[in-house]
Design an enzyme around this catalytic site. Structure first.
Site, PDB file in Angstrom:
ATOM      1  N   GLU A   1      38.205  26.377  37.581  1.00  0.00           N
ATOM      2  CA  GLU A   1      37.995  27.830  37.567  1.00  0.00           C
ATOM      3  C   GLU A   1      38.837  28.412  36.430  1.00  0.00           C
ATOM      4  O   GLU A   1      40.046  28.162  36.382  1.00  0.00           O
ATOM      5  CB  GLU A   1      38.446  28.442  38.893  1.00  0.00           C
TER       6      GLU A   1
ATOM      7  N   ARG B   1      44.513  14.782  46.845  1.00  0.00           N
ATOM      8  CA  ARG B   1      45.083  15.541  45.730  1.00  0.00           C
ATOM      9  C   ARG B   1      46.518  15.083  45.470  1.00  0.00           C
ATOM     10  O   ARG B   1      47.155  14.457  46.303  1.00  0.00           O
ATOM     11  CB  ARG B   1      45.021  17.044  45.995  1.00  0.00           C
TER      12      ARG B   1
ATOM     13  N   LYS C   1      48.259  29.364  41.822  1.00  0.00           N
ATOM     14  CA  LYS C   1      48.150  30.386  40.773  1.00  0.00           C
ATOM     15  C   LYS C   1      48.825  31.684  41.216  1.00  0.00           C
ATOM     16  O   LYS C   1      49.542  32.318  40.445  1.00  0.00           O
ATOM     17  CB  LYS C   1      46.679  30.646  40.459  1.00  0.00           C
TER      18      LYS C   1
END
Length: 769
Positions: free
Chosen positions: A265, A480, A490
Site C-alpha cells: 500500500e 510475518r 505506520k
C-alpha cells in the site's frame, strides 16, 4: 468405532490415535462401512491397510467412495496401485472421472504372468552380466530390482525379488567366503563447493560481490507449492466446472512461468517485515525462473502520497530486485467496475446502507438489504458512481461468509477524494477484499504469497474469482517477520515523528528500510537475515542483534578501514623523525593487502582517544600511560609519554611524547589508532529506541510505547576527527573505523563537515544479547 478400526487390522493404539482425529476417523468409518457392505463384516488386514491409506491421504473426500469401490472389488490390490489412484484423482478434480482412463492409469485388471517376470529379470541380468561376474554378491541387487520394476510397473515386488534371487544364484552359484565378507566402504569423495551465484555490488566506487544465499535457502513451505497450472492440486482450492479450461488459458498466456507479485500500500515506508515479503516474492520467482510484479495497492486515495510510491520502488531495487513490471490496482479500475456490475447481475452482490459502525466487530447484524432485487442494486450502484450518495451512506457488499465469520465484506465504498492517478474520474473505490484477488487474476499470478493474517481472506479470494468465472490463483500464507525493541506500524511511526522522538521515517533508530539504509546496513545483510529467518508458516520475532550480526559479516568484507577519533586528545611528538610530514601506507583491508592501500599523513601533532591514556596504569590496562608506551597503528612508531599538560581545572589537554621506530623499540603492550591533519566530522552513535522488548505490549509497557523511549538512543559527537582518506566519500559509503565500529556517510554531510552514522559496533555487546 474402536472395534470397527481394530477389526481392519489397526492396533488399539493406532485406532485410538485415529479416533482423536475427527476428520480422518469420519472418512475411515465411511470407507470401512462401504467395504463391509460389499465384502462382509470380516475384512483382511491388507484391505484394511488400503482403506486406511486412502482415507488418510486423499485430499478431496468426494472421491472416497469411488476409490473404496475399487478396493472392495479387489481391483486395487497394492499400495503402488493406490498411490497411482490418489495421484490420478488429485490431477482430475472434476467429476465424473473417466473410469477407463483411471483404470489404465492405476493398473486395474493388469495381470502380470510369472513368465513375464522371468523374462524381464533375465533381460536386466543380461545387461549387467559382466559387472555381476566381477562383483558377484557385492553388486547392488536393488538396481536389478528397480530396473525390473520399471519394465513391469504393476508386478508384485516380492515376486520380482524372488525371481532376481533365483536367477542370480543360477548365474553365480552359492555364496563363497569372499562373498560373505563385508565390502570395504569407499572413501566418500569430497564434493568441490558449488560456487554461489554472485552479483555486482557497488560500494565506495569499487565493484565487489555479494553471495546470494536466498536462492539456496528458500525452503520449508515453498517446497509444497504447486506447479504453474496445477492450482487444483492445492489443498482447499475450489474447483468449478470452468476451472480446467481457465487454467488451460492461463498456461497459454504465461507459458508455465512462475508469477508472483509484491503488493504494498503506498501510504507508508517499507520496514524490515516487508524485506521478508520482498525476498520471498521476488526470490521465489527468481529461484524458479519466473517473474515478479511490483503492484501498488492504491485503492485508498485519502492516505496515498507520491513520496511513498517512489520510496517503495527505490527500496525494492536497493535490495537488489528489478520488478518485471510496475502496475497499480488503479490500472484496472474500469475492469473491476465492470466485474462489480456482473457480480450484482449474478445475484452475488448488493447495495447496502448500514453504517460503518453497524457492521464492525465479530457479530454485526445481517443487512436488511441483502435480498434487494438485482435491478435495484444496479441502479443504486450507478447512483454511487455518480456521487448521489454521501460517504458512508451506501456500500456494495458481496454475499459470502469468510473463514473468520465475517459476513458480506464490502467491495466498494464512496470517497470524494481525487486519486493521484485517475483524478476525479471515480468517487467510488474498491476495497482490498474485492481488488486483490481480481488483480492477481488479471496479471495471471501463479502464487499469491501473503502473511498469515490474510488466511481468513482465502475463502473470499477463491469465492470471488469463481463467482465471476475468471482465472483463480492460489493464495499461500507465511509467517510475518517482527523485530523486538521496535514498532513498525505506520500509525505509530507517524506518532514518533509528530512528537519529535525521531526525525522522520528514515531516522536510523527505526527499522524502516530507508532508516536501515541511512544507518548503513548493506542490502545484502538484510537479504541474508531474511534468508536465515526462513520462510515458514510460524511468525518469527527476532532480536535486532541477529540482524546486526548479518551486517558485520557483510561489512567486514565490504567496508575499507579508516581511522577516526571520537574524543580527541592532542599528542605532540617532540622528536619527530622527519623535517616534514610523513606518509603512512594503511591497508584498506588488513587481512588482504591485495585489496589496496591508502595514504595517511603523519605530522608531529597527532590525536588519540582520551580513553587511550591514563595517568596511572591499573593492572590489566595495556594502553598509553607514563612509563607504558604504545604503538601507533600502521605508523611503524612506538610513543612514550614525556610530559602531561593540563588546563586550570586539572583536565589533561595535551601529551608530549617521544617516538621510537617499532623495529628497535621494545614491543608495546598495545597498538592504538590515531589521526593527524584530520578532517573534522560529526558522528552519531545509536542505541535502541525503546527500553523494553515489546514496547506495544500493555503488560510490559502500561504507559504505551511513547512512554518507553530510551533517552540515550542517540548520542551526537560534534567534534570528532577522521583521517583524510575519507575526503571523497559520498552518502551511504561505508567504512570500518578501526577499533570503533562500522560507519556510514550520512546524507546530512556537507563540504567541510562530514557526518557519519555508526551502523554497528565491531563486536556484539553481550548486554544486548
Amino acid at each position: 468405532a474402536l472395534g470397527l478400526f481394530t477389526g481392519i487390522g489397526l492396533s488399539e493404539a493406532k485406532a485410538r490415535e485415529t479416533l482423536r482425529n475427527g476428520a480422518l476417523s469420519a472418512l475411515l468409518r465411511r470407507a470401512v462401512l462401504q467395504a463391509r457392505s460389499a465384502l462382509g463384516p470380516a475384512l483382511d488386514k491388507a484391505t484394511g491397510t488400503l482403506l486406511y491409506n486412502a482415507a488418510a491421504r486423499l485430499k478431496d473426500p468426494k472421491h472416497l467412495g469411488f476409490l473404496v469401490g475399487y478396493i472392495a472389488r479387489r481391483e486395487i490390490l497394492t499400495d503402488l496401485q493406490l498411490n497411482a489412484a490418489l495421484e490420478y484423482v488429485r490431477s482430475h478434480p472434476l467429476e465424473p472421472l473417466d473410469a477407463a482412463d483411471f483404470e489404465q492409469a492405476c493398473g486395474v485388471g493388469v495381470c502380470i504372468t510369472p513368465e513375464q517376470i522371468e523374462e524381464a529379470v533375465e533381460a536386466v541380468i543380461s545387461e549387467h552380466r559382466a559387472e555381476l561376474l566381477v562383483e558377484r554378491y557385492h553388486f547392488n541387487m536393488g538396481l536389478l530390482m528397480g530396473e525390473a520394476r520399471n519394465r513391469l510397473r504393476w508386478a508384485d515386488g516380492k515376486t520380482i525379488k524372488n525371481e532376481v534371487d533365483l536367477q542370480v544364484l543360477h548365474l553365480l552359484g552359492p555364496k563363497t567366503e569372499a562373498d560373505l565378507e563385508k565390502k570395504p566402504k569407499a572413501a566418500k569423495a569430497r564434493l568441490a563447493p558449488v560456487e554461489k551465484q554472485k552479483v555486482a555490488v557497488v560500494e565506495n566506487g569499487d565493484v565487489g560481490t555479494e553471495t546470494k544465499s536466498l536462492l539456496e535457502q528458500l525452503r520449508g513451505e515453498a517446497l509444497k507449492f504447486h506447479k504453474p497450472g496445477e492450482n487444483y492440486k492445492t489443498e482447499g482450492y475450489v474447483v468449478t466446472p470452468n476451472t480446467m479450461a481457465l487454467l488451460k488459458q492461463h498456461l497459454a498466456i504465461t507459458g508455465g512461468q512462475v508469477r508472483t507479485r509484491f503488493p504494498p500500500e503506498p501510504n507508508g515506508i517499507l520496514h524490515i517485515g516487508h524485506a521478508k515479503a520482498i525476498n520471498f516474492n521476488f526470490g521465489y520467482a527468481k529461484a524458479n525462473g519466473g517473474v515478479c510484479f511490483l503492484r501498488y495497492d492504491d485503492t485508498n486515495p485519502e492516505k496515498e502520497e507520491e513520496k511513498y510510491f517512489t520510496a517503495i520502488r527505490e527500496m525494492v531495487e536497493w535490495l537488489g530486485y528489478q520488478p518485471y513490471k510496475v502496475t497499480h490496482a488503479s490500472d484496472y479500475f474500469d475492469q473491476l467496475y465492470t466485474w462489480a456490475l456482473e457480480l450484482i447481475r449474478r445475484g452475488q452482490a448488493y447495495v447496502c446502507h448500514q453504517k460503518v459502525e453497524e457492521i464492525k466487530g465479530h457479530n454485526p447484524p445481517p443487512s436488511p438489504w441483502r435480498d434487494r432485487p438485482v435491478e435495484e442494486s444496479l441502479l443504486l450502484f450507478e447512483d454511487m458512481r455518480k456521487g448521489k450518495f454521501g460517504e458512508g451512506e451506501a456500500t456494495l457488499r458481496m454475499k459470502l461468509v469468510m473463514e473468520d465469520g465475517k459476513m458480506d465484506p464490502v467491495a466498494y465504498r464512496v470517497k470524494f477524494t481525487p486519486h493521484h492517478r485517475t483524478g476525479d474520474k471515480w468517487c467510488i473505490y474498491p476495497t482490498y477484499d474485492y481488488t486483490h484477488c481480481l488483480c492477481d487474476s488479471i496479471e495471471h499470478i501463479t502464487h499469491s504469497l501473503c502473511t498469515k493474517e490474510f488466511q481468513a481472506r482465502r475463502s473470499s479470494y477463491f469465492w470471488l474469482c469463481n463467482a465471476l468465472d475468471v482465472y483463480c490463483p492460489v493464495q499461500w500464507e507465511y509467517g510475518r517477520l517482527n523485530l523486538l525493541y521496535t514498532v513498525v506500524s505506520k500509525r505509530k511511526i507517524i506518532r514518533l515523528v509528530e512528537t519529535g522522538a525521531v526525525r522522520d521515517w528514515d531516522d536510523p533508530r527505526l527499522f524502516t528500510l530507508t532508516a536501515l539504509r541511512r544507518r548503513g546496513f548493506p542490502p545484502e545483510a538484510i537479504n541474508n537475515f531474511c534468508a536465515r529467518v526462513g520462510v515458514t508458516v510460524a511468525q518469527a520475532t527476532m532480536e535486532p542483534h541477529l540482524l546486526e550480526a548479518c551486517a558485520r559479516e557483510v561489512l567486514n568484507e565490504q567496508a575499507p578501514r579508516a581511522m577516526a577519533v571520537l574524543e580527541p586528545l592532542k599528542v605532540t611528538i617532540t622528536n619527530f623523525p622527519a623535517p616534514k610530514v610523513l606518509e603512512v601506507l594503511v591497508p584498506n583491508f588488513p587481512a588482504d593487502e591485495n585489496r589496496g592501500f591508502h595514504k595517511v599523513p603523519l605530522h608531529p601533532t597527532v590525536y588519540i582517544e582520551e580513553t587511550d591514556f591514563r595517568e596511572e596504569a591499573d593492572k590489566g590496562y595495556k594502553r598509553l600511560a607514563p612509563g607504558q608506551p604504545v604503538g601507533l597503528r600502521h605508523a611503524g612508531y612506538v610513543i612514550a609519554v614525556q610530559n602531561v599538560i593540563k588546563d586550570v581545572s586539572g583536565r589533561v589537554i595535551e601529551l608530549e611524547v617521544t617516538c621510537t621506530k617499532s623495529d628497535v623499540a621494545e614491543k608495546p603492550k598495545a597498538f592504538i589508532h590515531w589521526v593527524s591533519e584530520p578532517l573534522a566530522c560529526e558522528v552519531r552513535l545509536y542505541e535502541r529506541l525503546f527500553l523494553h522488548k515489546n514496547p506495544e505490549d500493555p503488560s510490559e509497557v502500561p504507559g504505551g510505547f511513547l512512554s518507553d523511549l530510551n533517552p540515550d538512543s542517540l548520542r551526537v559527537v560534534h567534534n570528532a576527527l577522521v583521517d583524510s582518506s575519507v575526503l571523497s566519500a559520498r552518502p551511504f559509503d561505508k567504512f570500518q573505523f578501526e577499533r570503533l565500529g562500522y560507519f556510514s556517510v550520512d546524507p546530512d554531510s556537507r563540504e567541510g563537515k562530514m557526518v557519519f552514522n555508526r551502523t554497528v559496533t565491531l563486536k556484539e555487546d553481550p548486554g544486548k544479547a
